[in-house]
Every structure is written in structure tokens, then in C-alpha cells.
Design an enzyme around this catalytic site. Structure first.
Site, PDB file in Angstrom:
ATOM      1  N   ASP A 206      33.595  49.465  59.077  1.00 22.25           N
ATOM      2  CA  ASP A 206      32.329  49.907  58.518  1.00 22.25           C
ATOM      3  C   ASP A 206      31.835  48.867  57.508  1.00 22.25           C
ATOM      4  OD1 ASP A 206      30.608  52.383  58.406  1.00 22.25           O
ATOM      5  OD2 ASP A 206      31.106  52.256  56.279  1.00 22.25           O
ATOM      6  N   GLU A 259      49.938  41.714  62.601  1.00 24.85           N
ATOM      7  CA  GLU A 259      51.358  42.084  62.539  1.00 24.85           C
ATOM      8  C   GLU A 259      51.719  42.959  63.739  1.00 24.85           C
ATOM      9  OE1 GLU A 259      51.793  44.126  58.799  1.00 24.85           O
ATOM     10  OE2 GLU A 259      51.117  42.385  57.654  1.00 24.85           O
TER      11      GLU A 259
HETATM   12  C1  GLC Z   1      27.871  52.605  58.101  1.00 23.63           C
HETATM   13  C2  GLC Z   1      28.004  53.856  58.932  1.00 23.63           C
HETATM   14  C3  GLC Z   1      27.064  54.899  58.393  1.00 23.63           C
HETATM   15  C4  GLC Z   1      27.447  55.209  56.966  1.00 23.63           C
HETATM   16  C5  GLC Z   1      27.511  53.944  56.114  1.00 23.63           C
HETATM   17  C6  GLC Z   1      28.265  54.191  54.846  1.00 23.63           C
HETATM   18  O1  GLC Z   1      26.627  52.031  58.231  1.00 23.63           O
HETATM   19  O2  GLC Z   1      27.790  53.568  60.270  1.00 23.63           O
HETATM   20  O3  GLC Z   1      27.081  56.073  59.158  1.00 23.63           O
HETATM   21  O4  GLC Z   1      26.527  56.102  56.402  1.00 23.63           O
HETATM   22  O5  GLC Z   1      28.174  52.882  56.765  1.00 23.63           O
HETATM   23  O6  GLC Z   1      29.638  54.344  55.120  1.00 23.63           O
END
Ligand code: GLC
Ligand code: CA
Length: 536
Positions: A206, A259
Site C-alpha cells: 500500500d 529470505e
Molecule cells: C491505498 C489503498 C486505499 C487506502 C489508502 C490508505 O491507496 O488502496 O484504499 O484508503 O491506501 O491506506
């Protein structure tokens, strides 16, 4: 198998909305396990996908629906237990389906014990696991950084007891972690090891481009300050985004991944400048394996726009990398709605799928895309998400009363009136449905060497066509996609004036028939043609 991901088809599951195993209106892990047959039952009667990306199912106050995590190494009871996760993983692996998890590195929930400890005492050892700063002289936020969510405003949240602000670049319930702190790094590496040792096949990272922040917390220049998350060139240049230091952090993450054998990192790097985006592959295969192609998922519906998006990235790719091309995700208006793919008789949805599955990239299908689920209007009183993304996260439409199907009267988000028409149940029984076409297309891709790992070259074509060839091991195909609402003409390389139809989006076209250069291509028809040997 090393590099298994290069020829894989991924499928994104948003666990809250995929399949409801216990009928409480919220999707769960046992629901997913029960529905694996739809994804891959080992035969062409299923999609035969190769890998799942599961959006977060970890304990969470659900302020950002799972992206605000209060325990990185457990399962939120609403979705099941760790034992349920192990069963899901095992069941997927037995079918040859890999599973990658969402790894949210940039922030934790403010309910995470790490944050509670950091907040409890300015001298706490965990204080600097997060980003704290004194107020500006006027008592306001320390700088002009903004949350990615327009509804939120400042990226800073005041902690009244200590008088300091902490950084929250999404919602105030998601505190940004400080990756400059070595102890925090170690702890997050342990989170990775926890899941890798359990057998997960990798992670979707993310917002990994946001892990480093300007150490002096300087203001963003006024011209850039107001830019928000997606598809804004100014965002790439803000002082908490895409800093050079982030690459060292990602090399650390990659070395933990390495790893373990055969694992993969897929990054959600929403940077629009292709030359900056491809840096996330590292100088020598030491960062991410794949990044989402953000230009592709934001392209408008025309051959020229897709050609431009694809050509912007492909020539810059180092040999060890590939882009991942999705048409929709849980953050975007579904492609069916955004690109109006269901207009007419749905041929456009088949065309979009054919494009996605035949490019030189890793496709990722968003749950429900295979049956043409659209965004579902959510009335204000049922809205849940801070950033208005509910409409594209509504429950999977399995068909009333079937395994794992949501009951519209208890489902956490509304379901549309036509939920039984646009459903797996209905479409599985109809050989002309979109689902039937997806199955056929994916089965074809699976046995095609050119599509699995072949070279890619553009064919010269009129502007309304996207036309390319793919070749591997003595086999070559041409893909012709007519984006126009009127017929166009088949174009083939000069050395191959005629070719054989392998697959068409048009159910009326006979497979195995021959077509010659100049023959008619129907409005919005896509064709895969086998080229004669001379064209290799
Ligand atoms: C990313 C995710 C989204 C989330 C954001 C914060 O963009 O895809 O859904 O709100 O990160 O974690
Ligand atoms: Ca449930």
C-alpha cells in the site's frame, strides 16, 4: 517455479464484499474458501486465475475499511480467525492458486498498541515510531501538508494531552509510521516474516512511495500544496511523496522477502511520471517486481489513449519487471461504469477484457468485473467511506440464495435491483455471457505461449485500432481491437496477409476461419489471430 508471477493472472478480493460465509452481511474468509471453485476449479468451467490479492482483513476499527490496522498479525473476528486464514491459504495452494496480502506500511490505526504507547508519553521509546511535531507559531498544524482525502483537510491531527500534532496523511485514525526509525523498520520486517513463514506468496504494498517524508517537515510549495492523491503530476513532487530515500527502505523490504523462495512484491505506486514510477523496480531487481500501471487504469476509452498509456511505460521497463494492469480496484469507479463498458450489448466489456489479458503485463481482475458488476449508487444515509468509494465496493453478486451470497437485507452496502441478472449464477448458465467470455479468454491465455511470455510489438494500424503482435517459441499472434463504434478493417503485417481466428469478442465470428488484411472488423470487435509461420 521462479518468476511464476510473470505469466500469472491476479484477482483482487475485497474480503468485506466477496462472500458471506455466516450470513451476517459482511464477507469473510470462510466465504472466500467456499467460493474458490469460481476462481479456479482446475478446469475451464472456472476462471482459472493464478493468484489472489486479498485486501486487508486484519483487526481494524474500519475507519478506512481495513487500511487502518490495529494488529498487523491477526485476523479481524468479523472476517474469521487465523485458522480460517490457514485453511484458505491451504485450499488455494492445493489448487495452484497463490495468495498475496495487502501490506499497509505507511500507517497504523491510532488504536494500534504501538500508537497508544507512543501517545501515552512523550518519552516513550515508541514515540518516534510515528511522526510528531510541535504546532506552528499560530497553534495550527506544523506545516501545510494535506490528507489524501479531500474530506479530511490537514494531514495533521492534534494530540491534546501532549500539545503536539501527529502526521495522518489519510484519516486522523491512521497515524503515519516513521520509517526513518530502525526499530520500527525491524518491527515491520517481522510482520512480513510472520505472513511469509505462514506461506503467503507475497504482498501488495500500500502506497510504498510514501514511506519517506521530508525530515525537516518543510511546507509543500504553494503551487503543489493542494494537489491530492491520484493522477496529479504535482502530487509526485510533494515533500512527503516519492523521496529518494524511499528506495533504500524498499530494498530493505525486498531483502526480507528474498529470505523466502518465490515470493513477489506488487506496489501501488500512484505516481504519474513514468520515469519516476519505473525506479520502483530498483537498479538491479532489488525493489518491487511489479507496480500497478496507473496511467492504464486512468485511461479514457479510446485506442489512442490506451496506446499512449502503454507506450509511456513499456519502453522504460527493466527486464526483470512487469507492470500490473487493472481496469478497476477498490479505490476507483469500476471500469464498467467509468468507461461505460455495458453500453449496447456488452461488447465493449469483452473488448476491454481482451486488451487486458493480451498485453505484455500482469492482469489483475477486480472481483465482479468478470460478470460486469457496475458501481452501485449508495444513498447518503448508507454511505460508509470517507472518500466516497462505497459504490465500487458493493457485495459480489453471486445470485440469490447461492453459496456465500449476500442477503440484500443485511448486506453492509446496498445491492442493485438487477443483482440476479448480473450474477454468477445467471451467467454461468449462459454460454453468451460476459463470464463465459472471461473463462474462454483466460483458458486461451493459459495455453498461449505468446501471451504467457512472448515479445510485444505494435502493428501499424488506423487510429481507432489498437493492434499488436505477440510471439514466442515459433508461434505468433496478432491482437486487433477496434475501439470505434463503426466497423474498421483488419490490418496484418505485410509478410502475413492472412491469418486464422483464434478468438473474437463477437460471438458471431467463426473460430478457425481465415481473415485477410482489409477484411471487415465489426464495431468494437476484438480479434486474436494466429499468424502464419512466415510472420515470426
Ligand atoms: C491505498 C489503498 C486505499 C487506502 C489508502 C490508505 O491507496 O488502496 O484504499 O484508503 O491506501 O491506506
Ligand atoms: Ca460474514
Amino acid at each position: 517455479m521462479r518468476d511464476w508471477w510473470r505469466s500469472a493472472v491476479f484477482y483482487q478480493i475485497y474480503p468485506r464484499s466477496f462472500a458471506d460465509g455466516n450470513g451476517d452481511g459482511i464477507g469473510d474468509l470462510p466465504g472466500i474458501t467456499a467460493r474458490l471453485d469460481h476462481l479456479n476449479d482446475g478446469s475451464a468451467a472456472s476462471l482459472q486465475i493464478d493468484a489472489l490479492w486479498l485486501s486487508p482483513f486484519f483487526p481494524s476499527p474500519q475507519v478506512d475499511f481495513g487500511y487502518d490496522i490495529s494488529d498487523f498479525t491477526a485476523v479481524d473476528p468479523v472476517y474469521g480467525s487465523l485458522a480460517d486464514f490457514d485453511r484458505l491459504l491451504d485450499a488455494a495452494h492445493r489448487r495452484g492458486v497463490r495468495v498475496i496480502l495487502d501490506l499497509v506500511l505507511n500507517h497504523s490505526s491510532t488504536q494500534h498498541p504501538w500508537f497508544l504507547e507512543a501517545q501515552s508519553d512523550r518519552r516513550s521509546a515508541r514515540r518516534s515510531w510515528y511522526v510528531w511535531a510541535d504546532p506552528a507559531p499560530d497553534g495550527g498544524p506544523p506545516n501545510n501538508w494535506l490528507s489524501s482525502f479531500p474530506a479530511v483537510g490537514s494531514a495533521w491531527t492534534l494530540d491534546k494531552p501532549s500539545g503536539q500534532y501527529f502526521l495522518t496523511t489519510f484519516t486522523p485514525a491512521q497515524a503515519d509510521l516513521n520509517w526513518h526509525n530502525p526499530e520500527l523498520r525491524k518491527a515491520m520486517h517481522e510482520v512480513m516474516r510472520f505472513w511469509l513463514a505462514r506461506g503467503v506468496d507475497g504482498f501488495r504494498l500500500d502506497v510504498p512511495h510514501r514511506l519517506a517524508k521530508n525530515a525537516a517537515l518543510r511546507d509543500n510549495p504553494p503551487s503543489l500544496a493542494a494537489a491530492r492523491r491520484f493522477m496529479h503530476h504535482a502530487v509526485d513532487r510533494q515533500r512527503h511523496i516519492d523521496l529518494p530515500e524511499v528506495h533504500e527502505t524498499l530494498r530493505g523490504i525486498r531483502s526480507v522477502l528474498d529470505e523466502f523462495e518465490d515470493r513477489v512484491l506488487l506496489g501501488e505506486v500512484t505516481i504519474t511520471d513514468p520515469s519516476r514510477l519505473v525506479r520502483y523496480f530498483g537498479d538491479q531487481d532489488d525493489e518491487l517486481h511489479m507496480v500497478f500501471d496507473v496511467l492504464f487504469w486512468n485511461s479514457e476509452w479510446s485506442a489512442a489513449a490506451f496506446r499512449a498509456a502503454i507506450s509511456a511505460i513499456d519502453p522504460l521497463l527493466p527486464p526483470w519487471s512487469l507492470p500490473c494492469r487493472a481496469l478497476s480496484t477498490h479505490d476507483h469507479v469500476r471500469a464498467t461504469s467509468r468507461l461505460r463498458l455495458l453500453e449496447g450489448d456488452g461488447r465493449r466489456a469483452r473488448l476491454a477484457a481482451m486488451m487486458q489479458m493480451t498485453l505484455r503485463s500482469v492482469p489483475c481482475i477486480y472481483y465482479g468485473e468478470e460478470i460486469g458488476m457496475t458501481d452501485v449508487p449508495v444513498p447518503p444515509e448508507r454511505a460508509k467511506d470517507v472518500d466516497r468509494r462505497d459504490a465500487n465496493r458493493t457485495p459480489m453478486q453471486w445470485g440469490s440464495g447461492t453459496l456465500g451470497a449476500f442477503d440484500p437485507s443485511t448486506a453492509w452496502l446496498p445491492m442493485p435491483q438487477d443483482r440476479d441478472r448480473i450474477s454468477v449464477l445467471r451467467q454461468a448458465a449462459d454460454p453468451c455471457s460476459l463470464l463465459a467470455f472471461y473463462r474462454q479468454l483466460l483458458a486461451y491465455r493459459r495455453r498461449s505461449n505468446p501471451l504467457q511470455h512472448g515479445s510485444f510489438a505494435w502493428l501499424s494500424s488506423p487510429p481507432e485500432l489498437l493492434a499488436y503482435s505477440r510471439a514466442a517459441e515459433g508461434t505468433a499472434i496478432a491482437v486487433l481491437l477496434n475501439f470505434a463504434r463503426h466497423p474498421s478493417r483488419v490490418v496484418l503485417p505485410p509478410e502475413a496477409p492472412s491469418a486464422t481466428v483464434e478468438l473474437s469478442t463477437d460471438p458471431g465470428r467463426a473460430m478457425g476461419s481465415a481473415v485477410a488484411s482489409g477484411a471487415l472488423l465489426a464495431a468494437e470487435e476484438g480479434l486474436i489471430l494466429r499468424l502464419p509461420c512466415a510472420a515470426h
